[in-house]
Write an enzyme that holds these catalytic residues in place. Structure first.
Site, PDB file in Angstrom:
ATOM      1  N   LYS A 242     -29.891  10.764  28.131  1.00 21.32           N
ATOM      2  CA  LYS A 242     -29.402  11.132  29.464  1.00 21.32           C
ATOM      3  C   LYS A 242     -29.007  12.599  29.516  1.00 21.32           C
ATOM      4  O   LYS A 242     -28.694  13.247  28.506  1.00 21.32           O
ATOM      5  CB  LYS A 242     -28.226  10.255  29.890  1.00 21.32           C
ATOM      6  CG  LYS A 242     -26.940  10.417  29.082  1.00 21.32           C
ATOM      7  CD  LYS A 242     -25.976  11.496  29.599  1.00 21.32           C
ATOM      8  CE  LYS A 242     -24.688  11.519  28.787  1.00 21.32           C
ATOM      9  NZ  LYS A 242     -23.837  12.708  29.052  1.00 21.32           N
TER      10      LYS A 242
ATOM     11  N   ASP B 252     -20.538   5.655  27.867  1.00 23.19           N
ATOM     12  CA  ASP B 252     -21.866   5.897  28.437  1.00 23.19           C
ATOM     13  C   ASP B 252     -22.795   4.686  28.350  1.00 23.19           C
ATOM     14  O   ASP B 252     -23.916   4.738  28.855  1.00 23.19           O
ATOM     15  CB  ASP B 252     -22.539   7.083  27.740  1.00 23.19           C
ATOM     16  CG  ASP B 252     -21.909   8.420  28.100  1.00 23.19           C
ATOM     17  OD1 ASP B 252     -21.268   8.499  29.165  1.00 23.19           O
ATOM     18  OD2 ASP B 252     -22.068   9.382  27.321  1.00 23.19           O
TER      19      ASP B 252
END
Length: 294
Positions: free
Chosen positions: A17, A141
């Site tokens: 990401k 996350d």
């Protein structure tokens, strides 16, 4: 009677990401920082293979990361078996491709991949909500790594809002030869603060409008000034000189990325960056999170 296919092994693709925006908006009663972020998965993947087993093991071929019980993949497997009550095990092999301590959620992607893979391997049929709840207990996350795509992420990473795909673009990601400790970056933020506070609301509106210029105008990272990543400005300058619409650090660092309108410019920037920083990646936005590919 429903016939359930018995799988002995699965392979899961887990995208890294980038943070198109990261703002620190407060401190929660539990001591964690309240965040407001725009997260984006990209076409840079960890490949995670899971095989049924009576025990629990982890292999990381070619990686310097230690395969011990502190690894997020092991934590994810233990959480899955505890939650489901399954008396089973798994042999996990992770082929690392995302740089470590980069702010790109490689470890979180691995944990998400293990949860998704075990769900398929053992036919547990856990919902995305259940997987995200398990993931939140492993790392901030992990819920996003499960959802993927483009998301507005708030709280400590546990409040996710799926957004339309980001406008077409390319990313050039540059990783220096050192990493950044996330706890140390936040401790430094508490001491020195930041002059950068991106407008995540404006960025969400720009994404919904499909306006790449406005997406980039609203980009920023409140941790960049205090991360200790000394190469930030040099990398950003190089990427902008090669046509990046914007350039910024991702997560708590140390990776820095530029947003480009086309592949040719992104690859030209990557070629230039490799003369000084050998870990350079070119990627596009990915529209999903961790998923079984076979």
């Amino acid at each position: 009677m429903e016939r359930r296919e018995r799988r002995n092994a699965v392979t899961v693709l887990a995208p890294a990401k980038l943070n198109l925006a990261l703002d620190v908006v407060g401190l929660l009663p539990n001591g964690y920082h309240a965040l407001d972020m725009t997260m984006q998965t990209i076409t840079l993947y960890e490949r995670v293979m899971l095989r049924r087993s009576a025990g629990l093991s982890l292999r990381l071929p070619g990686s310097l990361v230690q395969p011990n019980d502190k690894n997020t993949a092991i934590k994810a497997a233990l959480a899955f078996f505890y939650y489901t009550g399954l008396l089973a095990g798994v042999d996990i092999t992770i082929y690392k491709n995302t740089p470590v301590r980069a702010g790109m959620a490689g470890g979180s992607a691995d944990a998400a991949a293990v949860l998704v893979g075990l769900n398929a391997l053992y036919g547990a049929k856990l919902s995305m909500s259940e997987l995200c709840a398990l993931g939140a207990g492993i790392g901030a996350d992990v819920p996003f790594a499960l959802m993927g795509g483009t998301c507005r992420v708030q709280g400590v990473g546990d409040l996710l809002k799926a957004l339309p795909p980001v406008p077409d673009c390319w990313f050039t990601v540059v990783m220096p030869d050192y990493g950044v400790s996330t706890p140390e970056a936040f401790a430094a933020y508490d001491t020195v603060g930041s002059s950068t506070h991106p407008d995540c609301e404006a960025q969400e509106k720009a994404i919904r409008a499909g306006n790449l210029d406005a997406v980039c105008a609203a980009a920023g990272n409140a941790l960049e000034e205090c991360s200790g990543a000394k190469d930030n400005e040099a990398i950003k300058s190089l990427l902008r000189a090669h046509g990046a619409v914007t350039a910024l650090m991702t997560g708590s660092g140390a990776a820095v990325f530029g947003v480009f309108r086309d592949e040719a410019a992104a690859r030209a920037a990557a070629a230039a960056a490799k003369r000084q920083w050998p870990q350079v990646y070119v990627a596009k936005p990915d529209r999903g999170g961790a998923r079984v590919i076979r």
